[in-house]
Design an enzyme around this catalytic site. Structure first.
Site, short mmCIF file in Angstrom:
data_model
loop_
_atom_site.label_atom_id
_atom_site.label_comp_id
_atom_site.label_asym_id
_atom_site.label_seq_id
_atom_site.Cartn_x
_atom_site.Cartn_y
_atom_site.Cartn_z
CE LYS A 52 61.99 72.22 29.77
NZ LYS A 52 60.66 71.73 30.17
CB ALA A 69 58.49 73.95 35.86
CG ASP A 70 61.21 68.77 32.36
OD1 ASP A 70 60.95 69.15 31.19
OD2 ASP A 70 61.36 67.57 32.67
CB THR A 71 55.94 68.02 34.73
OG1 THR A 71 55.86 69.26 35.44
CG2 THR A 71 55.06 66.99 35.44
#
Length: 192
Positions: A52, A69-71
């Protein structure tokens, strides 16, 4: 230098403002979130946050600092993404009921020709939920755009018996870790 958040998440915008970063732009890249099979949840979120950030950097200025960010939520090592529909949300919440799971967020800071990618892991314990409670929660609409089908910062807080680790990570952006990473890029944050 401009700060760019590579995310449409209102929760991440609120968390940045919470630590004094209010002057930032939003540039949400459209990226393929497919990852190679067998990646651990930690490696998956790191890979996706870096992807990203790189996609956003391709549309940003040379002096910009990109935050991405990635969650994901993982139960017994199996990743639970955002539910596809209410049935999927019901299945996820039923699986989480009365159990502990982990929330992983990968964070990438990219700028000045360098990149830093890390992840945070937080353990979350759900209380036992009845099918009626799960249906009532789904009826709020809150689970439908969240990894693991719940939001700890909303009504979903009533499902959570306890956590071990960074609360902000469960919301979607581990602020303690991010603050440390940003200082490595020369970003000065307010002192507590």
């Amino acid at each position: 230098m401009s700060i760019i958040l590579a995310s449409n998440s209102p929760r991440r915008r609120e968390l940045l403002a919470q630590i004094g970063i209010r002057d930032f732009q939003i540039l949400s890249p459209d990226v393929d979130e497919t990852v190679e099979p067998g990646l651990s949840p930690a490696r998956m979120v790191e890979t996706l946050s870096l992807r990203k950030a790189r996609a956003a950097a391709g549309r940003a200025g040379a002096d910009d600092l990109i935050l991405a960010a990635d969650t994901v939520v993982a139960l017994d090592g199996r990743v639970l993404g955002k539910p596809q529909d209410e049935g999927d949300a019901f299945a996820m919440l039923s699986a989480l009921s009365g159990r502990e799971h982990c929330v992983y967020t990968g964070v990438t800071v990219l700028g000045g020709g360098q990149a830093a990618t890390e992840h945070e892991e937080t353990a979350v314990a759900f209380r036992a939920l009845s099918p009626e409670e799960i249906r009532d929660y789904i009826a709020t609409g809150e689970p439908m755009d969240k990894a693991g089908a719940y939001g700890i910062q909303g009504v979903g807080a009533l499902l959570v018996q306890g956590i071990r680790g960074d609360y902000c990570n469960v919301v979607g952006l581990p602020l303690f870790r991010l603050g440390r990473m940003l200082s490595g890029f020369g970003v000065k944050l307010p002192r507590p």
